[in-house]
Motif scaffolding. Structure first.
Motif, PDB file in Angstrom:
ATOM      1  N   ARG A 163       0.843  -1.211   0.000  1.00 10.16           N
ATOM      2  CA  ARG A 163       0.000   0.000   0.000  1.00 10.16           C
ATOM      3  C   ARG A 163       0.868   1.248   0.000  1.00 10.16           C
ATOM      4  NH1 ARG A 163      -1.891   3.349   4.035  1.00 10.16           N
ATOM      5  NH2 ARG A 163      -3.886   4.379   3.618  1.00 10.16           N
ATOM      6  N   SER A 164       1.967   1.194   0.766  1.00 10.76           N
ATOM      7  CA  SER A 164       2.856   2.352   0.834  1.00 10.76           C
ATOM      8  C   SER A 164       4.304   1.882   0.771  1.00 10.76           C
ATOM      9  CB  SER A 164       2.581   3.166   2.102  1.00 10.76           C
ATOM     10  OG  SER A 164       2.670   2.363   3.257  1.00 10.76           O
ATOM     11  N   VAL A 165       4.996   1.868   1.903  1.00 13.88           N
ATOM     12  CA  VAL A 165       6.409   1.487   1.917  1.00 13.88           C
ATOM     13  C   VAL A 165       6.568   0.144   2.629  1.00 13.88           C
ATOM     14  CG1 VAL A 165       7.204   3.872   1.879  1.00 13.88           C
ATOM     15  CG2 VAL A 165       6.853   2.724   4.078  1.00 13.88           C
TER      16      VAL A 165
ATOM     17  N   ARG B 166       7.225  -0.389   7.243  1.00  8.39           N
ATOM     18  CA  ARG B 166       6.974   0.947   7.801  1.00  8.39           C
ATOM     19  C   ARG B 166       7.400   0.981   9.277  1.00  8.39           C
ATOM     20  NH1 ARG B 166       4.112   5.439   6.865  1.00  8.39           N
ATOM     21  NH2 ARG B 166       3.277   4.642   4.901  1.00  8.39           N
TER      22      ARG B 166
ATOM     23  N   GLN C 258      14.459   2.628   6.611  1.00  8.81           N
ATOM     24  CA  GLN C 258      14.027   2.434   5.236  1.00  8.81           C
ATOM     25  C   GLN C 258      15.166   2.045   4.291  1.00  8.81           C
ATOM     26  OE1 GLN C 258      10.725   2.348   3.751  1.00  8.81           O
ATOM     27  NE2 GLN C 258      10.664   1.774   5.918  1.00  8.81           N
TER      28      GLN C 258
ATOM     29  N   CYS D  11       3.627  -2.245  -6.228  1.00 12.68           N
ATOM     30  CA  CYS D  11       3.835  -1.125  -5.310  1.00 12.68           C
ATOM     31  C   CYS D  11       2.696  -0.109  -5.355  1.00 12.68           C
ATOM     32  CB  CYS D  11       5.148  -0.434  -5.640  1.00 12.68           C
ATOM     33  SG  CYS D  11       6.579  -1.522  -5.448  1.00 12.68           S
ATOM     34  N   LYS D  12       2.431   0.471  -4.182  1.00 16.56           N
ATOM     35  CA  LYS D  12       1.448   1.541  -4.006  1.00 16.56           C
ATOM     36  C   LYS D  12       0.096   1.175  -4.604  1.00 16.56           C
ATOM     37  CE  LYS D  12       4.918   5.177  -3.641  1.00 16.56           C
ATOM     38  NZ  LYS D  12       5.407   6.477  -4.142  1.00 16.56           N
TER      39      LYS D  12
ATOM     40  N   THR E  97      -4.328   1.637  -7.910  1.00 13.72           N
ATOM     41  CA  THR E  97      -3.323   2.449  -7.231  1.00 13.72           C
ATOM     42  C   THR E  97      -3.889   2.987  -5.916  1.00 13.72           C
ATOM     43  OG1 THR E  97      -2.347   3.105  -9.338  1.00 13.72           O
ATOM     44  CG2 THR E  97      -1.830   4.480  -7.434  1.00 13.72           C
ATOM     45  N   THR E  98      -3.065   3.020  -4.892  1.00 12.85           N
ATOM     46  CA  THR E  98      -3.468   3.555  -3.600  1.00 12.85           C
ATOM     47  C   THR E  98      -3.994   4.979  -3.766  1.00 12.85           C
ATOM     48  OG1 THR E  98      -1.741   2.257  -2.524  1.00 12.85           O
ATOM     49  CG2 THR E  98      -2.701   4.066  -1.254  1.00 12.85           C
TER      50      THR E  98
ATOM     51  N   ALA F 290      -1.820   8.283  -3.991  1.00 19.00           N
ATOM     52  CA  ALA F 290      -0.423   7.939  -4.225  1.00 19.00           C
ATOM     53  C   ALA F 290      -0.030   8.243  -5.663  1.00 19.00           C
ATOM     54  CB  ALA F 290      -0.184   6.468  -3.931  1.00 19.00           C
TER      55      ALA F 290
ATOM     56  N   GLY G 251       2.312   4.649  -8.550  1.00 25.55           N
ATOM     57  CA  GLY G 251       1.888   3.287  -8.241  1.00 25.55           C
ATOM     58  C   GLY G 251       1.883   2.404  -9.470  1.00 25.55           C
TER      59      GLY G 251
END
Length: 530
Positions: A252-254, A257, A261, A280-281, A301-302, A305, A308
């Protein structure tokens, strides 16, 4: 010799080869040993709600201090009807089965490495999912049994029932026969832990599984989509890929988390190099059954964001959700005793494990903004019991707790991430030592070493106290454990570099750091003993 001791001795002698039928027979026998009375109101010094690692540690220590203790434990089956025995998440659906499956995956890798070292191994190594799963589950059942016997040996009343509060001094236990029993107690410890959350995607709960289910799955998972990039998601994707089941991670993001990183990117790079696919994303929008019984997943895509992977769809055999966990506090009626919780997470606000109600405490994963780690819960539970009943004053220290992400190439760390160090102290006040390194055992099989990396963050000002130590490489958990003791003693960079390393090991690389990020020099290794 008592019947209980005879059964225990017999069980211990046959661990590892006990059939499921025999195990069930032993559990039926053990049920006759229950001493918990369902008549009237009972008086206790402490009632612990939750039979996981933290609650059990607290209960045992309380008994050692002379307290009369009862433990309530009830497992609500997962949406896929998975259930388990006494011992909590770690024993049944967490650390223990995860580490065993991670190790099983590494064994497959080691078999291939062995060919390079001259071992003659006919054919290709393949995993037998059912055999491996049964071996893991048999071990878990043995731990369930030993845990149950330990409660009895410690004279702790065990109540197999769902608990909730009637008031600050009354716990209601709802038994399997729906009968309710009141337990009057001076103190209460809430240690119910947390359970996996599901995506809001259409069909997620009906067709997906979680980490509550993967370790006892009735058939091989096949091509798997793991939704979520936290440590649970990456660990599961890692060992499934190692078993030969194509694995995809949807982020969803990184990834990772809250972790450093730069190190998280190393973990992802390694997994991609081993064949794990990353989307990703993106977030799943819907899951639906195909005509051949597989699962069609559509994603987008999120929201909000940029960059993505866009819209997409694919068909999978298994979809595993690892999108976070929620404290199991909704059913406890904590409000009847006035206990304050976080509105969104359900986690409990505490100060030194004490809630806003003087005689109600909490340990483990239900605590707001505390590490969700088994050893943390165990230590906090023990120290709490000593303060409650033993006149001890020692408080739990939640700083510098070491942990490891058991991905194919493990990531272990203790202390602060580079991001958190900069936030607290400012980048101008930090020195970051780093290096890539070459594990000796990687040389002959010519394994990829590009993600074997270490980093130490310290203050620039003397005595250059170390703030964080990070390690991606083989056996990271074993490596970082010893250094965590040094961090507790506030080790400085000079002390670390004055330490003589054991050669050739990967752990010695921490004692050979000379290059800082500030210098701009190449952190790649130049020679074996440079």
């Amino acid at each position: 010799m008592s019947v209980l001791k005879i059964c225990t001795k017999s069980f211990a002698a046959s661990l590892g080869r006990q059939s499921e039928r025999s195990l069930k027979k032993i559990y039926r026998i053990s049920s006759s040993f229950r001493t918990f009375s369902t008549e009237g109101k009972l008086e206790y010094d402490l009632v612990v709600i939750g039979g996981g690692s933290g609650g059990l540690a607290c209960a045992k220590e309380a008994v050692a201090q002379g307290a009369r203790v009862a433990v309530l434990d009830y497992v609500q089956p997962s949406p896929r009807s998975t259930k388990w025995g006494l011992g909590g998440t770690c024993v049944n659906v967490g650390c223990i089965p995860k580490k065993l499956m991670h190790h099983a995956s590494l064994l497959g890798e080691a078999i291939e490495d062995a060919r390079s070292f001259g071992w003659r191994i006919p054919g290709n190594a393949e995993i037998d999912w059912l055999a491996m799963r049964d071996a893991v589950q048999d071990h878990i059942k043995s731990v369930n049994w030993v845990t149950r016997v330990s409660l009895r040996d410690n004279k702790i009343e065990y109540v197999n029932g769902r608990g909730h509060l009637a008031d600050a001094n009354t716990v209601v236990a709802t038994l399997h026969n729906k009968k309710e029993v009141l337990l009057k107690t001076k103190n209460v410890v809430v240690a119910v832990g947390a359970r996996p959350k599901y995506s809001t995607a259409i069909g997620a709960q009906e067709l997906g599984i979680s980490s509550d289910d993967i370790f006892s799955l009735e058939k091989p998972p096949g091509k798997t989509l793991v939704v979520g990039g936290g440590y649970i998601g990456l660990e599961c994707a890692g060992f499934l890929n190692g078993f030969g089941y194509p694995s995809t991670v949807m982020l969803r993001s990184v990834p990772l988390r809250g972790f450093d990183q730069q190190m998280a990117s190393m973990v992802v790079n390694e997994m991609e190099g081993r064949g794990v696919n990353f989307i990703c994303k993106c977030v799943p929008e819907s899951l639906s059954k195909t005509l051949d019984g597989r699962i069609l997943v559509k994603w987008n895509t999120t929201p909000g964001a940029s960059g993505g992977s866009g819209q997409g769809e694919d068909v999978f055999d298994t979809v595993l959700f690892a999108v976070g966990r929620k404290a199991v506090t909704d059913s406890l009626a904590l409000d009847k005793a006035g206990v304050e919780t976080h509105r969104e997470t359900g986690k409990i606000f505490t100060t030194n494990e004490q809630t806003n109600v003087p005689n109600i405490f909490a340990v483990g994963d239900v605590l707001h903004r505390k590490p969700e780690l088994t050893p943390v819960a165990v230590q906090a539970g023990r120290l709490l019991a000593r303060r409650m009943f033993g006149n001890d004053k020692t408080l739990m220290d939640y700083d510098n707790v070491a942990t490891t992400v058991f991905t194919p190439l493990e990531y272990g760390f203790v202390g602060l991430s580079e991001e958190e160090s900069e936030k607290r102290h400012g980048p101008e006040n930090l020195e970051v030592y780093h290096a890539f390194y070459k594990p000796t055992e990687f040389s002959i099989p010519q394994k990829d070493m590009s993600n074997c990396y270490i980093k130490v963050i310290c203050l620039r000002k003397e005595p250059r106290t170390v703030l964080g130590m990070h390690f991606v490489g083989p056996n990271a958990g074993e490596v970082i454990q010893g250094f965590s003791a040094a961090m507790k003693c506030r080790i400085t960079m000079e002390q670390l570099l004055d330490t003589i390393g054991i050669h050739p090991t990967v752990a010695e690389e921490f004692t050979r750091l000379t290059i800082t990020k500030r210098s701009g020099m190449d952190p790649n290794p130049q020679a074996c003993c440079s």
